[in-house]
Design a protein around this motif. Structure first.
Motif, PDB file in Angstrom:
ATOM      1  N   GLU B 448       0.786  -1.176  -0.111  1.00  0.00           N
ATOM      2  CA  GLU B 448       0.075  -0.015   0.088  1.00  0.00           C
ATOM      3  C   GLU B 448       0.966   1.171   0.102  1.00  0.00           C
ATOM      4  O   GLU B 448       2.141   1.204   0.572  1.00  0.00           O
ATOM      5  N   ASN B 449       0.233   2.357  -0.457  1.00  0.00           N
ATOM      6  CA  ASN B 449       1.086   3.705  -0.400  1.00  0.00           C
ATOM      7  C   ASN B 449       1.451   4.054   0.912  1.00  0.00           C
ATOM      8  O   ASN B 449       0.845   3.749   2.033  1.00  0.00           O
ATOM      9  N   ALA B 450       2.557   4.809   1.161  1.00  0.00           N
ATOM     10  CA  ALA B 450       2.998   5.121   2.187  1.00  0.00           C
ATOM     11  C   ALA B 450       2.146   6.520   2.646  1.00  0.00           C
ATOM     12  O   ALA B 450       1.693   7.248   1.949  1.00  0.00           O
ATOM     13  N   GLU B 469       3.875   6.263  -3.635  1.00  0.00           N
ATOM     14  CA  GLU B 469       3.409   4.784  -4.230  1.00  0.00           C
ATOM     15  C   GLU B 469       4.764   4.196  -4.720  1.00  0.00           C
ATOM     16  O   GLU B 469       5.678   4.520  -4.952  1.00  0.00           O
ATOM     17  N   PHE B 470       4.682   2.732  -4.080  1.00  0.00           N
ATOM     18  CA  PHE B 470       5.849   1.756  -4.453  1.00  0.00           C
ATOM     19  C   PHE B 470       5.730   1.336  -5.759  1.00  0.00           C
ATOM     20  O   PHE B 470       4.756   1.346  -6.176  1.00  0.00           O
ATOM     21  N   SER B 471       6.856   1.313  -6.382  1.00  0.00           N
ATOM     22  CA  SER B 471       6.989   0.812  -7.745  1.00  0.00           C
ATOM     23  C   SER B 471       8.003  -0.508  -7.703  1.00  0.00           C
ATOM     24  O   SER B 471       8.867  -0.587  -7.187  1.00  0.00           O
ATOM     25  N   ALA B 472       7.447  -1.693  -8.692  1.00  0.00           N
ATOM     26  CA  ALA B 472       8.341  -2.655  -8.916  1.00  0.00           C
ATOM     27  C   ALA B 472       9.057  -3.304  -7.474  1.00  0.00           C
ATOM     28  O   ALA B 472      10.045  -3.564  -7.376  1.00  0.00           O
ATOM     29  N   ILE B 527      11.922   1.840  -5.304  1.00  0.00           N
ATOM     30  CA  ILE B 527      11.284   3.006  -5.914  1.00  0.00           C
ATOM     31  C   ILE B 527      10.230   3.481  -5.428  1.00  0.00           C
ATOM     32  O   ILE B 527       8.967   2.815  -5.419  1.00  0.00           O
ATOM     33  N   LEU B 528      10.229   4.732  -5.530  1.00  0.00           N
ATOM     34  CA  LEU B 528       9.013   5.650  -5.025  1.00  0.00           C
ATOM     35  C   LEU B 528       8.538   6.620  -6.199  1.00  0.00           C
ATOM     36  O   LEU B 528       9.429   7.226  -6.783  1.00  0.00           O
ATOM     37  N   ARG B 529       7.226   6.624  -6.095  1.00  0.00           N
ATOM     38  CA  ARG B 529       6.719   7.688  -7.083  1.00  0.00           C
ATOM     39  C   ARG B 529       5.431   8.531  -6.634  1.00  0.00           C
ATOM     40  O   ARG B 529       5.008   8.040  -5.642  1.00  0.00           O
ATOM     41  N   LYS B 530       4.936   9.504  -7.389  1.00  0.00           N
ATOM     42  CA  LYS B 530       3.571  10.110  -6.888  1.00  0.00           C
ATOM     43  C   LYS B 530       2.612   9.053  -7.192  1.00  0.00           C
ATOM     44  O   LYS B 530       2.698   8.520  -8.249  1.00  0.00           O
ATOM     45  N   PRO B 531       1.824   9.056  -6.361  1.00  0.00           N
ATOM     46  CA  PRO B 531       0.642   8.045  -6.656  1.00  0.00           C
ATOM     47  C   PRO B 531      -0.272   8.147  -7.984  1.00  0.00           C
ATOM     48  O   PRO B 531      -0.388   9.772  -8.157  1.00  0.00           O
ATOM     49  N   SER B 532      -0.241   7.261  -8.691  1.00  0.00           N
ATOM     50  CA  SER B 532      -0.863   7.311  -9.915  1.00  0.00           C
ATOM     51  C   SER B 532      -2.402   7.379  -9.835  1.00  0.00           C
ATOM     52  O   SER B 532      -3.008   7.061  -8.843  1.00  0.00           O
ATOM     53  N   GLY B 533      -3.070   7.699 -11.104  1.00  0.00           N
ATOM     54  CA  GLY B 533      -4.510   7.654 -11.035  1.00  0.00           C
ATOM     55  C   GLY B 533      -5.165   9.021 -11.135  1.00  0.00           C
ATOM     56  O   GLY B 533      -4.348  10.072 -11.093  1.00  0.00           O
TER      57      GLY B 533
END
Lengths: 569, 548
Positions: B448-450, B469-472, B527-533
């Motif tokens: 789940e997202n941080a 958001e976590f990736s891979a 790898i972290l990124r901005k939550p998508s959607g």
């Protein structure tokens, strides 16, 4: 759509039911729930007025259910629960009365068109701030959904061919302000726990009865409704239901269930213990007889549909096809769309739907209400007058030639409102006596050269398909059927379902008797389960068709029952 | 128990259909459950429930332990593949209890015979990818617990959720919120044809407060406070509940104005709840040994049963050196809530060493054998296998300051601007109703997202991140752990095994209670990124309470 096993047997209540909605009406302003709904609705309409596409209509309906349930099997209690919940339904429309976001998208399957709604729980306490917080967030959600959908509707209208029905999407309606008193739930839990145990104890004496259960339900449903037309309503209804069901199995694997169902608007209207116990004894005798009864092969010929069976018959083959919204959809069969003014039944037959009737004779009716789920006052609607088709059941979704609601917009909480049945009442102007109807059946058997006719005495329910993709047909599920021989003798049989197509079957109704029976139940369709009734005399149909019933392939239990109550342990 | 034993004796002695096989194994499990649950929103109660039920589940096998009717799924028998259950009378009426057990046993026997015939037929045209027995042996075991505590008055539970949900009337930035609680008292009764039997108490209590806000750019931000106990008193007695809810509200307000993380690859330190949730979400499901059944489906229908990716890694390195994982069902005090005396197959609770020094040694099992694991580890919970108390330990633990120093070292090695500390992770079981058409609060990965994360700069200052958001995140991520703290966090959550019957009617409260004990964990790279959607628009009107 179906009309499941929640039917009422004929019986005469010992005490006349009292009117539910007694008491002094309160002012709408004094009701916290109604006031919160009105305030939030007005605030929302004002806030959204400045949007590029503002709503043109908004309504809130909060449905509260207070209930008690007790259930037992074979004399032992299996559950006993009390419940109290409130759910919210929001109807928000953008566009205008002619074209709005609720219009059916062509090529969209019925399931997706109707299953989008979901009940939203709201506080069960009269806390205006908490209620308004939910109303606010749900209004915003519905507005955004409405905008999205309206865009799709506008495109759909342009890229698809014109619809046959040119009526708009919503009809104007008067506003009502009525606040009824909320009745108390009148059920003694300990008493009813004992009673459901008592009613199911006799089943335990029969090892070949594999299920024997009873369930009591008491419910007070209160609905608060406000809309942007100015309506503000609080209405309540009570329902007390007792179901007894049992099941045995024939040696060939066929499941043989029987049901008893009683409905009343107050507990005093339910039968006393002696009546129920006598009915249970009769039920056990019938179950045991059914195990030995011969199977019927597929057959066409004359038949009598006794009271309850005939009520369900009319509910399925006529009732669902006179629900107005079905005439609008390009995917519906629209069986009666062009039949207005045409003869559908013998001249002596009239059929009307009357949600304002709380009783028929001494029997309470489940399909009664004062206001429908769109806040429209309930109205009696004559659908067939002296055999001639006259009218449809209407919600606020108009169809060509029928511009206004007649108070039949109904739904289960969480579903979108459509036109639905209420209390279906069949009247025969010159009824035959029971003996005369039987004599007509025997005469028809002899005339047709048939070895026997059929008499359908009890049914479980039924279903019908009204669309164009599947055959437009019905299936009524009988539980107790008799062969009637030319000499007047009768023989209990099993293993058939009553099937047919609507126009053909209606045209073969030839006579009715003077013994009206009432079927109270829950009808399930696209707007969920709604309480309905069907009151009808026994009818003679010159030709019906029966098909083999689907049956279980499982043998009866291999080992004998473990222990009988009187056995030494 | 007497009704179950009497009917079991009769079944074993007499139940047989002509020339077909008699059952070789029969078990009855009855869950006598009293439960209550309630919810509140903005200081007002939503519907509550208080209910008692007695549910029987029959497990009946024909054939023999090397080949029986189980571990087989036929699409033509799909309606007969569900477990045989029956609702039993609430009273101790032995006649009626036995009647229902008799009928359910008869149904189960017929289903078992049909399944075995279909499985044998399927084996004439296909072979199983592995030849395994269908039931592993277990010594008969008898276990008895005395009746335990009862439920609290519903009004007591209602009062707490009402009060906690009312705290949001002081938080104008929160757009959706709610509190819910449930308490369960259960006596579980079990007998089987091998001579095992038990009566066990399965108490559980739960409280959950959720809140959601929306950032100016439309991002939906949510968080939760959860508490578990073996009784309601253990929850109601927690003094800091109000403070935790208020802190959550303050954190949400702070996140509204914080910036979301842009694409980030680098070291990540998971502290406290975040480390525990990470292990619960990512590692726990990989510690259970589930077995894919033989599937009999038409050739044109693809029917894949998901498998645990660690199933083929027995003996392989799955974590960094120095790390070990143990499941210990014997722990039932000091905050551990996942323990029990005996599992749902009457196998005594024990400790199972799953990972030793980074190497996967075994997986948690029931009596349904899996390749490479002999016998049950005593982890049958409901219809499937589930952990009990999962303990992750490190050979060398660092102090908090040392952990930060390690993180900064990794940052320096990469010549990165900052590192990331995550202090809270979301959990899909704790979410208010989605706001305004939003679907963005979920995660696109197994984790789940941080919900509470910070950038940490070399000078030591921290900067709040709105969301990440976590990736891979793959199976090898645990090999990336480079350090662990010297003090673990003990954390409990709902773990939903397949077919769990722990339904309360209260959202978010289901599954088995599983406790995890996990130190803070530093990963070399994530790898972290901005939550998508898509981001929903803010509400058109203001909140009625705060606007007025």
């Amino acid at each position: 759509m179906n009309f499941p096993a929640t039917h009422a047997r004929r019986w005469t209540p010992a005490v006349l039911a009292v009117l539910v909605f007694a008491g002094f009406p309160l002012k709408a302003q004094e009701d916290v729930v109604l006031q919160a709904m009105r305030t939030e609705l007005d605030r929302s309409m004002e806030a959204f007025r400045h949007e590029e596409v503002p709503p043109y209509f908004l309504s809130y309906e909060i449905t509260e259910t207070r209930g008690f349930i007790a259930a037992a099997k074979f004399g032992a209690l299996t559950s006993s629960d009390e419940g109290h919940m409130r759910t919210l339904d929001v109807d928000l429309r953008v566009g205008d009365y002619e074209l709005d976001n609720t219009r059916r998208l062509r090529d969209q399957r019925v399931f997706f068109a109707t299953a989008a709604a979901e009940p939203v729980q709201v506080p069960v306490e009269d806390d205006a701030n908490a209620l308004r917080a939910v109303l606010w967030s749900q209004t915003d959600r519905h507005y955004k959904r409405a905008l999205e959908r309206f865009t799709r509707v506008e495109t759909d209208v342009q890229v698809k061919v014109e619809t046959a029905d040119k009526a708009g999407d919503f009809s104007p309606a008067p506003a009502f302000t009525v606040v009824e008193a909320i009745p108390r739930l009148e059920a003694d839990p300990s008493q009813w726990r004992r009673r459901v145990e008592r009613y199911t104890t006799p089943f335990a004496d029969y090892g070949e009865i594999y299920d024997g259960r009873a369930r009591f339900e008491a419910e007070v449903e209160t609905r608060w409704f406000v809309n942007s037309d100015g309506s503000a309503l609080r209405s309540s209804r009570t329902a007390y239901r007792l179901f007894v069901s049992a099941r045995t199995k024939a040696d060939d694997g066929m499941e043989l269930p029987l049901n008893l169902s009683y409905f009343a608007l107050n507990p005093a209207g339910l039968p006393d213990d002696e009546t129920v116990e006598n009915d249970v004894s009769e039920m056990i005798a019938t179950l045991l007889a059914l195990r030995e009864a011969p199977l019927v092969e597929p057959y066409t010929g004359p038949a009598i549909l006794a009271g309850e069976a005939s009520g369900v018959f009319f509910h399925e083959i006529l009732g669902h096809r006179v629900e107005g919204h079905r005439q609008k959809s390009e995917e519906e069969g629209q069986t009666f769309r062009k039949q207005v003014g045409e003869r559908l039944l013998p001249e002596s037959f009239s059929v009307y739907f009357d949600p304002t009737a709380w009783h028929y004779g001494n029997t309470d009716l489940a399909g009664a209400y004062r206001f429908d789920n769109e806040g429209i006052e309930a109205q009696r609607v004559t659908v067939i007058e002296n055999g001639i088709f006259r009218n449809f059941l209407m919600s606020r979704s108009p169809i060509d030639g029928f511009a206004s609601s007649n108070g039949h917009g109904r739904r289960e909480p969480g579903h979108r409102t459509v036109s639905r049945q209420s209390n279906l009442i069949v009247e025969v102007a010159q009824p035959l006596s029971r003996q005369e109807l039987n004599a007509r059946l025997i005469a028809d058997i002899e005339k047709e050269g048939k070895p026997f006719g059929l008499r359908f005495e009890q049914i479980r329910g039924g279903f019908t398909t009204t669309g164009r993709i599947m055959p437009n047909s019905f299936n009524v599920t009988p539980l107790v059927v008799y062969r009637v021989y030319p000499d007047g003798s009768e023989e209990l049989v099993r293993g058939v379902d009553l099937i047919g197509t609507p126009l053909t079957t209606l045209s073969r109704v030839v006579a009715g008797d003077d013994q009206v029976a009432v079927f109270n139940g829950i009808c399930g369709a696209e707007s969920g389960g709604v309480p309905v009734s069907a009151a009808s005399p026994s009818i003679l149909v010159s030709q019906i068709e029966v098909q083999k019933k689907a049956k279980s392939q499982d043998r009866p239990p291999l080992l004998p029952p473990p222990l009988q109550p009187d056995d030494p342990e | 128990m007497r009704a179950m034993r009497d009917e079991l004796s009769r079944t074993v002695a007499e139940l047989r259909m002509e020339e077909l096989e008699a059952p070789y194994f029969v078990s009855y499990i009855v869950r006598d459950t009293e439960r209550m649950g309630t919810q509140a929103s903005f200081g007002a109660l939503l519907p509550s429930l208080a209910r008692r039920s007695r549910m029987l589940t029959v497990e009946l096998r024909v054939g023999d332990s090397s080949f029986d009717n189980t571990n087989f799924l036929s699409l033509s028998l799909i309606d007969r593949s569900s477990p045989t259950t029956a609702l039993l009378p609430l009273e101790d009426d032995i006649v009626e209890l036995r009647r229902q057990i008799w009928l359910a046993t008869d149904t189960a026997y017929k289903k078992a015979l049909e399944s075995l015939a279909a499985k044998r037929a399927a084996f004439t045209s296909q072979t199983a990818s592995e030849q395994l027995d269908d039931l592993s042996p277990a010594e008969p075991h008898i276990y008895l617990e005395e009746p335990d505590r009862r439920l609290p008055p519903l009004s007591e539970v209602q009062a707490l959720v009402r009060r906690l949900s009312g705290l949001f009337s002081e938080m104008p930035h929160v757009v959706e919120s709610g509190a819910r609680a449930a308490v369960r008292h259960r006596r579980t009764y079990y007998v089987n044809s091998e001579g095992s039997s038990f009566i066990r108490n399965d108490p559980a209590a739960y409280l959950n407060v959720v809140a959601q806000t929306q950032a100016p750019d439309g991002s939906v931000l949510s968080d939760f406070v959860a508490a578990f106990g073996a009784s309601w008193d253990e929850i109601a007695g927690q003094e800091d509940l109000t403070g935790r809810v208020n802190a959550m509200g303050q954190a949400l307000a702070a996140r509204q104005s914080a910036a979301a993380i842009e694409d980030y690859i680098g070291p990540v330190l998971f502290e406290g709840q975040a480390a525990a949730e990470l292990i619960a979400q990512l590692l726990a499901p990989r510690m259970v040994g589930t077995r894919a059944p033989l599937v009999d489906a038409p050739p044109n229908i693809s029917f894949n049963v998901p498998e645990n990716p660690f199933r083929n890694k027995l003996g392989a390195r799955v974590m960094a050196r120095g790390f070990s994982v143990t499941d210990d069902a014997r722990l039932r005090s000091d905050g551990f809530l996942g323990g029990y005396g005996v599992d749902d197959e009457a196998v005594p609770a024990g400790a199972t060493s799953l990972v030793e020094n980074g190497v996967l040694k075994t997986l948690l099992t029931t009596r349904n054998p899996i390749r490479g694991v002999n016998g049950s580890t005593g982890n049958r919970r409901g219809r499937g296998v589930a952990p009990s108390n999962l303990l992750l330990t490190s050979r060398r633990g660092l102090s908090r300051d040392e952990m930060i120093a390690e993180l900064m070292l990794l940052v320096e090695e990469r010549q990165a601007e900052f590192g990331v500390i995550i202090r809270r992770l979301g959990n899909s079981g704790y979410r208010p109703a989605p706001a305004s058409g939003s679907n963005v609060s979920g995660s696109k990965s197994d984790v789940e997202n941080a919900t509470l994360a910070y950038k940490v700069y070399p000078d030591g200052h921290e900067e709040l991140i709105q969301a990440a958001e976590f990736s891979a995140v793959g199976d090898s991520v645990f090999k990336e752990i480079v350090a662990a703290s010297d003090s673990p966090t003990l954390y409990t959550l709902n773990y939903p095994p397949p077919g769990s019957d722990f339904q309360t009617g209260i959202p978010g409260f289901w599954g088995n209670l599983v406790s995890v004990s996990v130190p803070d964990l530093l990963f070399d790279e994530m790898i972290l990124r901005k939550p998508s959607g898509n981001l929903p628009l803010p509400p058109v009107a203001g909140h009625p309470f705060f606007e007025e």
